[in-house]
Design a protein around this motif. Structure first.
Motif, short mmCIF file in Angstrom:
data_model
loop_
_atom_site.label_atom_id
_atom_site.label_comp_id
_atom_site.label_asym_id
_atom_site.label_seq_id
_atom_site.Cartn_x
_atom_site.Cartn_y
_atom_site.Cartn_z
N HIS A 23 47.77 -21.37 8.24
CA HIS A 23 49.02 -21.44 8.95
C HIS A 23 48.67 -21.67 10.62
O HIS A 23 47.65 -21.38 10.92
N ALA A 24 49.29 -22.65 11.24
CA ALA A 24 49.04 -23.02 12.57
C ALA A 24 49.03 -21.58 13.48
O ALA A 24 48.23 -21.65 14.41
N ASP A 25 49.96 -20.85 12.91
CA ASP A 25 49.92 -19.58 13.64
C ASP A 25 48.80 -18.38 13.82
O ASP A 25 48.42 -18.09 14.53
N SER A 26 48.11 -18.60 12.41
CA SER A 26 46.83 -18.08 12.43
C SER A 26 45.78 -18.55 13.22
O SER A 26 45.21 -17.62 13.70
N CYS A 27 45.70 -19.94 13.21
CA CYS A 27 44.61 -20.59 13.94
C CYS A 27 44.87 -20.29 15.46
O CYS A 27 43.76 -19.89 16.19
N ALA A 28 46.08 -20.17 15.96
CA ALA A 28 46.26 -19.92 17.18
C ALA A 28 45.96 -18.68 17.55
O ALA A 28 45.47 -18.28 18.85
N SER A 29 46.52 -17.55 16.76
CA SER A 29 45.99 -16.03 17.08
C SER A 29 44.45 -15.98 16.95
O SER A 29 44.04 -15.24 18.22
N TYR A 30 43.83 -16.78 16.11
CA TYR A 30 42.25 -16.50 16.05
C TYR A 30 41.81 -17.10 17.45
O TYR A 30 41.01 -16.36 17.98
N ARG A 31 42.11 -18.25 17.87
CA ARG A 31 41.72 -18.89 18.88
C ARG A 31 41.83 -18.33 20.51
O ARG A 31 41.07 -17.84 21.14
N GLN A 32 43.36 -17.36 20.43
CA GLN A 32 43.52 -16.65 21.47
C GLN A 32 42.66 -15.47 21.50
O GLN A 32 41.96 -15.05 22.44
#
Length: 116
Positions: A23-32
């Motif tokens: 999920h794009a949300d997961s990637c964004a969370s990890y990146r943050q």
């Protein structure tokens, strides 16, 4: 020799690509999470206990305490990756947990040893 952090955050981007997050949300969370950790690491001369403590304090200022273990695990796994590719000499989360006899599955215990 420690070669991380890279200013361009290339290792974070490559690491995230290799995770295969669905999920794009997961990637964004990890990146943050990883970017926030690198932000703190870039302000210190070496990757040590003070980096982790400052990062955890910064997180606790903005997030509820129940999210800290999950975010610490994300950083712990990223540091394992950096260790495996030779970008750092040691995983500071692992080193602190071992020194204080804290199980790796419980990174929240780092707050108990005065890191946070």
């Amino acid at each position: 020799m420690t070669t991380w952090p890279y200013p361009e955050r290339q290792l974070i981007a490559r690491y995230l690509e290799g995770l295969g997050l669905r999920h794009a949300d997961s990637c964004a969370s990890y990146r943050q999470v990883l970017n926030s950790f690198q932000d703190v690491a870039e302000c210190h001369a070496e990757l040590g206990k003070d980096v982790l403590g400052t990062w955890l304090q910064t997180l606790s200022d903005h997030w509820v305490a129940t999210t800290l273990p999950t975010r610490t695990r994300i950083v712990d796994r990223f540091l394992d990756h950096l260790l495996n590719i030779g970008a750092i000499e040691r995983n500071l989360v692992t080193a602190l947990c071992e020194a204080c006899n804290i199980k790796r599955c419980r990174p929240v215990g780092l707050a108990r040893i005065g890191v946070a």
